[in-house]
Design an enzyme around this catalytic site. Sequence first.
Site, short mmCIF file in Angstrom:
data_model
loop_
_atom_site.label_atom_id
_atom_site.label_comp_id
_atom_site.label_asym_id
_atom_site.label_seq_id
_atom_site.Cartn_x
_atom_site.Cartn_y
_atom_site.Cartn_z
N LEU A 128 0.84 -1.20 0.00
CA LEU A 128 0.00 0.00 0.00
C LEU A 128 0.88 1.25 0.00
CD1 LEU A 128 -2.52 -1.42 2.59
CD2 LEU A 128 -3.17 -0.79 0.28
N HIS A 129 1.85 1.26 -0.88
CA HIS A 129 2.72 2.43 -1.02
C HIS A 129 3.42 2.39 -2.37
CE1 HIS A 129 5.42 -0.65 0.85
NE2 HIS A 129 6.14 -0.28 -0.17
#
Length: 138
Positions: free
Chosen positions: A49-50
């Site tokens: 999630l980055h």
Amino acid sequence: MYNTGIMRFKIHSDEYGRLTPVESGIDIPFEIKRVYYIYNVLSDVTRGLHSHNKLHQVLIALGGSVKIRIKTPSDEQVIELYDPAEGLYIGPYVWREMFDFSAGSTLLVLASELYDENDYIRDYCEYVRKNPLERGKI
Ligand code: T46
């Protein structure tokens, strides 16, 4: 999709089993400065999630399987890694999410830089806003 791609590594196979060599700068398109591995992940967990500003990485499922969602503001793909002779290259400005880890799976990651928290973009809106590869498109 930009800054991503599947890589196939050599397999030395005989009656004693299989061996896959991975050499920095030869099989991997950058000098490997860091290695880490992700394991003991429950099947309902999503990691990642980055995105990164500078980092180049190759992800290899050494055992079991894991799905990787790679995403840009204009494109999205899910790739399942399960073959230890296959790597997923992810370069800068590609959002990544790892999920559906099978029981006992191990995800090996080869990275071009030492760990630097300042290289992460962990907010999706900020990622879209700062992405130089999308400038002019959005
Ligand atoms: C990525 C995906 C594929 C360190 O201290 N050193 C390291 O080299 C790394 C990678 C992490 N850490 C620490 C930082 C956090 O306290 O380990 C903890 C978990 O890291 P993170 O939540 O960033 O892990 P993932 O699985 O979400 O992401 C990792 C990498 O960080 C990232 O670069 O692309 O795997």
